[in-house]
Design an enzyme around this catalytic site. Structure first.
Site, mmCIF file in Angstrom:
data_model
loop_
_atom_site.group_PDB
_atom_site.id
_atom_site.type_symbol
_atom_site.label_atom_id
_atom_site.label_comp_id
_atom_site.label_asym_id
_atom_site.label_seq_id
_atom_site.Cartn_x
_atom_site.Cartn_y
_atom_site.Cartn_z
ATOM 1 N N GLU A 185 -38.663 0.760 -58.309
ATOM 2 C CA GLU A 185 -39.258 1.101 -57.012
ATOM 3 C C GLU A 185 -38.208 1.166 -55.909
ATOM 4 O O GLU A 185 -38.260 0.410 -54.940
ATOM 5 C CB GLU A 185 -40.288 0.034 -56.613
ATOM 6 C CG GLU A 185 -41.358 -0.255 -57.632
ATOM 7 C CD GLU A 185 -42.150 -1.531 -57.300
ATOM 8 O OE1 GLU A 185 -41.715 -2.315 -56.431
ATOM 9 O OE2 GLU A 185 -43.190 -1.733 -57.924
ATOM 10 N N PRO A 186 -37.221 2.040 -56.019
ATOM 11 C CA PRO A 186 -36.221 2.104 -54.956
ATOM 12 C C PRO A 186 -36.752 2.825 -53.715
ATOM 13 O O PRO A 186 -37.467 3.823 -53.829
ATOM 14 C CB PRO A 186 -35.081 2.910 -55.596
ATOM 15 C CG PRO A 186 -35.754 3.752 -56.628
ATOM 16 C CD PRO A 186 -36.980 3.032 -57.085
ATOM 17 N N GLY A 187 -36.426 2.317 -52.557
ATOM 18 C CA GLY A 187 -36.805 2.983 -51.306
ATOM 19 C C GLY A 187 -35.562 3.324 -50.522
ATOM 20 O O GLY A 187 -35.199 4.481 -50.324
ATOM 21 N N ARG A 188 -34.837 2.277 -50.119
ATOM 22 C CA ARG A 188 -33.687 2.434 -49.223
ATOM 23 C C ARG A 188 -32.616 3.347 -49.805
ATOM 24 O O ARG A 188 -32.084 4.197 -49.103
ATOM 25 C CB ARG A 188 -33.074 1.057 -48.927
ATOM 26 C CG ARG A 188 -32.041 1.070 -47.839
ATOM 27 C CD ARG A 188 -31.292 -0.263 -47.766
ATOM 28 N NE ARG A 188 -32.164 -1.414 -47.740
ATOM 29 C CZ ARG A 188 -32.560 -2.044 -46.631
ATOM 30 N NH1 ARG A 188 -32.159 -1.626 -45.458
ATOM 31 N NH2 ARG A 188 -33.352 -3.101 -46.713
ATOM 32 N N ARG B 152 -34.083 -1.891 -36.587
ATOM 33 C CA ARG B 152 -33.299 -2.689 -37.533
ATOM 34 C C ARG B 152 -32.212 -3.558 -36.881
ATOM 35 O O ARG B 152 -32.065 -4.718 -37.256
ATOM 36 C CB ARG B 152 -32.707 -1.807 -38.644
ATOM 37 C CG ARG B 152 -33.769 -1.034 -39.432
ATOM 38 C CD ARG B 152 -33.255 -0.436 -40.724
ATOM 39 N NE ARG B 152 -32.916 -1.478 -41.667
ATOM 40 C CZ ARG B 152 -31.717 -1.914 -41.907
ATOM 41 N NH1 ARG B 152 -30.687 -1.359 -41.319
ATOM 42 N NH2 ARG B 152 -31.514 -2.901 -42.735
ATOM 43 N N TYR C 296 -32.943 -7.350 -37.734
ATOM 44 C CA TYR C 296 -32.154 -7.934 -38.842
ATOM 45 C C TYR C 296 -30.674 -8.033 -38.504
ATOM 46 O O TYR C 296 -29.856 -8.185 -39.417
ATOM 47 C CB TYR C 296 -32.275 -7.062 -40.103
ATOM 48 C CG TYR C 296 -33.657 -6.599 -40.455
ATOM 49 C CD1 TYR C 296 -34.600 -7.479 -40.973
ATOM 50 C CD2 TYR C 296 -34.026 -5.265 -40.289
ATOM 51 C CE1 TYR C 296 -35.867 -7.043 -41.306
ATOM 52 C CE2 TYR C 296 -35.286 -4.818 -40.632
ATOM 53 C CZ TYR C 296 -36.200 -5.713 -41.128
ATOM 54 O OH TYR C 296 -37.447 -5.285 -41.474
ATOM 55 N N CYS D 142 -36.929 -2.446 -21.780
ATOM 56 C CA CYS D 142 -36.700 -3.556 -20.859
ATOM 57 C C CYS D 142 -36.587 -4.899 -21.546
ATOM 58 O O CYS D 142 -37.373 -5.815 -21.279
ATOM 59 C CB CYS D 142 -37.824 -3.579 -19.835
ATOM 60 S SG CYS D 142 -37.946 -1.994 -19.021
ATOM 61 N N GLU D 143 -35.694 -5.034 -22.458
ATOM 62 C CA GLU D 143 -35.319 -6.353 -22.953
ATOM 63 C C GLU D 143 -33.902 -6.311 -23.527
ATOM 64 O O GLU D 143 -33.475 -5.278 -24.043
ATOM 65 C CB GLU D 143 -36.322 -6.914 -23.961
ATOM 66 C CG GLU D 143 -36.877 -6.010 -25.008
ATOM 67 C CD GLU D 143 -37.939 -6.751 -25.836
ATOM 68 O OE1 GLU D 143 -37.562 -7.680 -26.546
ATOM 69 O OE2 GLU D 143 -39.123 -6.390 -25.745
ATOM 70 N N TYR E 204 -36.577 2.801 -43.356
ATOM 71 C CA TYR E 204 -37.022 1.771 -42.421
ATOM 72 C C TYR E 204 -36.623 2.118 -40.985
ATOM 73 O O TYR E 204 -36.332 1.245 -40.170
ATOM 74 C CB TYR E 204 -36.496 0.382 -42.852
ATOM 75 C CG TYR E 204 -36.833 0.078 -44.300
ATOM 76 C CD1 TYR E 204 -38.156 -0.101 -44.682
ATOM 77 C CD2 TYR E 204 -35.853 0.031 -45.293
ATOM 78 C CE1 TYR E 204 -38.494 -0.337 -46.017
ATOM 79 C CE2 TYR E 204 -36.174 -0.199 -46.619
ATOM 80 C CZ TYR E 204 -37.500 -0.381 -46.981
ATOM 81 O OH TYR E 204 -37.827 -0.613 -48.283
HETATM 82 N N1 LLP Z 1 -40.832 -2.763 -54.051
HETATM 83 C C1 LLP Z 1 -41.374 -3.737 -53.298
HETATM 84 C C2 LLP Z 1 -42.466 -4.532 -53.854
HETATM 85 C C3 LLP Z 1 -40.885 -3.980 -52.002
HETATM 86 O O1 LLP Z 1 -41.417 -4.958 -51.280
HETATM 87 C C4 LLP Z 1 -39.827 -3.191 -51.490
HETATM 88 C C5 LLP Z 1 -39.302 -3.390 -50.137
HETATM 89 C C6 LLP Z 1 -39.311 -2.174 -52.298
HETATM 90 C C7 LLP Z 1 -39.832 -1.999 -53.580
HETATM 91 C C8 LLP Z 1 -38.205 -1.261 -51.852
HETATM 92 O O2 LLP Z 1 -37.042 -1.938 -51.577
HETATM 93 P P1 LLP Z 1 -35.720 -1.088 -51.212
HETATM 94 O O3 LLP Z 1 -35.318 -0.354 -52.461
HETATM 95 O O4 LLP Z 1 -36.067 -0.179 -50.123
HETATM 96 O O5 LLP Z 1 -34.728 -2.113 -50.820
HETATM 97 N N2 LLP Z 1 -37.513 -3.230 -43.282
HETATM 98 C C9 LLP Z 1 -36.433 -3.850 -44.018
HETATM 99 C C10 LLP Z 1 -36.591 -3.716 -45.513
HETATM 100 C C11 LLP Z 1 -37.902 -4.248 -46.051
HETATM 101 C C12 LLP Z 1 -38.064 -4.106 -47.528
HETATM 102 C C13 LLP Z 1 -39.445 -4.467 -47.947
HETATM 103 N N3 LLP Z 1 -39.750 -4.288 -49.326
HETATM 104 C C14 LLP Z 1 -35.111 -3.274 -43.532
HETATM 105 O O6 LLP Z 1 -35.115 -2.428 -42.647
HETATM 106 O O7 LLP Z 1 -34.056 -3.676 -43.997
#
Ligand code: LLP
Length: 421
Positions: free
Chosen positions: A275-278, A314, A318, A346-347, A375
């Site tokens: 499940e890659p997102g980033r 971000r 973070y 304004c912060e 994100y």
């Molecule tokens: N699978 C599950 C169950 C997750 O909770 C997440 C991310 C992913 C896959 C995807 O992870 P990735 O491959 O994108 O790292 N907003 C934060 C990141 C939050 C990630 C939440 N879960 C940021 O901007 O760094």
């Protein structure tokens, strides 16, 4: 590697000059490269090509319909974490049997929506959720394939707010309890146990934590099989990190990750899901913003941009670093200036970077935040009644607005005034 490069002295997205898009769309805006999205998806797909697998894009990273359609056309599955994301995936044409439902607090309504529309599997995160899912499935006369998300108590060595695999985190069930939970799952009507799910965190820059977690999953697979469960699918989560600075970061590549997966769980004969997102969306997007003013403070220069923390949260949330580059390529060897890069909100938290060395900039200049595709837009808000940032996508020499900037009227008209007021 991405497709945002200087050409003829101007930053391009693929074959389109970024300044041309800014002139047409106005700033700030998010800009995505189709070629980078596709390239990153394919890297994962190839990294797992040694066996049956499905790359389920974690659409929470960037969920515009055009992005989902681009990846779905490549054969990607989707990892969704809410009813809204499920609806978005279906609207983009993703079939239910390519959608995985994750998330720590799924509601009955959300689960019903997914079961009505079709789902590949639900990743169950707790016993109460499992019992609810069983009841809903029985009431609908369906059987739902499930995995249970286990918490392996592994330190992902990432930012505390995005680590999910330690026992103190809210995610999954403790791996020590897994055999008892699987026994209950097998006995519940309407559920069909098919596998195990694990996700230990985001922006992982080393493979070792994955190695530890996946070794535990392999051991659990053998135990559960000995207990009589049919474990045929392993969902190994996402989380592989990206380089946020060009110079000194080299997180593991998808190929290396794929090899680790093969080494740790490859002999179990399971279908692999990730499940890659980033890594898919992060470096496929930039946020383009314009300098409004350069203000000289006490011993510091403030670069005041028209982009703000509501557009890209971000750094405030973070302490994240994003490279910020001028859209017009700096003259080689030009003397750099230290800027505090800030937005108009304004912060004081509305600060993107402090003392960042950049080529000299002036009011009206365009800058790009790199690595903002994941994100970024999805976490934007309308704080200070700043309209949600539009999104633009390029493919070769074409660009298109894939989400319009709302007008002030559209924003205001979403409110309703009670009759009694
Ligand atoms: N699978 C599950 C169950 C997750 O909770 C997440 C991310 C992913 C896959 C995807 O992870 P990735 O491959 O994108 O790292 N907003 C934060 C990141 C939050 C990630 C939440 N879960 C940021 O901007 O760094």
């Amino acid at each position: 590697m991405d497709h945002f490069l200087y050409r003829d002295g101007v930053l391009h997205a693929e074959d389109v000059p970024v300044a041309e898009i800014a002139a047409s769309v106005g700033t700030p805006f998010y800009l995505y490269s189709t070629a980078t999205l596709v390239r990153h998806y394919r890297l994962f797909d190839e990294a797992l090509s040694w066996g049956p697998h499905l790359v389920c894009y974690a659409m929470k990273a960037a969920s515009n319909q055009a992005i989902l359609k681009t990846l779905a056309a490549e054969g990607a599955g989707m990892d969704v974490v809410s009813g809204g994301e499920y609806a978005r995936a279906r609207a983009a044409g993703v079939p239910g049997d390519r959608i995985v439902f994750s998330g720590v607090g799924k509601t009955e309504d959300e689960v019903r929506l997914a079961l009505e529309g079709g789902i590949r599997q639900v990743n169950v995160e707790s016993e109460p959720e499992m019992r609810m899912l069983s009841e809903v499935a029985v009431s609908m006369g369906v059987e739902v394939p499930i995995t249970v998300r286990v918490n392996p108590d592994v330190d992902a060595q990432t930012h505390a707010k995005i680590a999910t695999g330690k026992s103190e985190n809210k995610f999954g069930i403790p791996i020590a309890k897994a055999r008892a939970v699987y026994a209950e799952a097998a006995a519940l009507p309407g559920l069909r146990v098919i596998g195990i799910d694990v996700h230990i965190g985001s922006q992982l820059t080393q493979l070792a934590p994955y190695g530890q977690a996946y070794a535990k999953v392999a051991e659990l697979t053998r135990q559960l099989r000995a207990d009589g469960h049919e474990i045929t699918r392993l969902d190994l989560g996402g989380g592989l990190g990206i380089p946020y600075t060009r110079s000194n970061e080299a997180p593991p590549l998808p190929t290396e990750y794929g090899q680790l997966v093969q080494e740790t769980v490859g002999d179990l004969g399971c279908e692999i899901e990730i499940e890659p997102g980033r890594l898919i969306a992060g470096n496929a997007g930039i946020l383009v913003s314009r300098v409004i003013y350069v203000k000289e403070g006490e011993g510091r220069n403030f670069l005041i941009l028209d982009g703000a923390m509501n557009d890209l949260i971000r750094p405030a949330m973070y302490e994240a670093h994003h490279d910020i580059v001028p859209v017009i390529e700096p003259v080689p060897g030009v003397e750099q200036v230290a800027y505090d890069v800030v937005g108009p909100v304004c912060e004081s938290g509305d600060t993107f970077a402090k003392g960042r060395l950049m080529p000299p900039l002036a009011a009206g200049d365009l800058v790009a935040f790199r690595s903002a595709g994941a994100y970024g837009a999805v976490m934007a808000s309308e704080y200070n009644t700043r309209p949600l940032v539009p999104e633009v996508m390029v493919k070769d020499d074409q660009f298109s607005v894939i989400r319009e900037r709302p007008t002030f009227d559209e924003i205001i008209n979403r409110d309703t005034i009670p009759e009694w007021l």
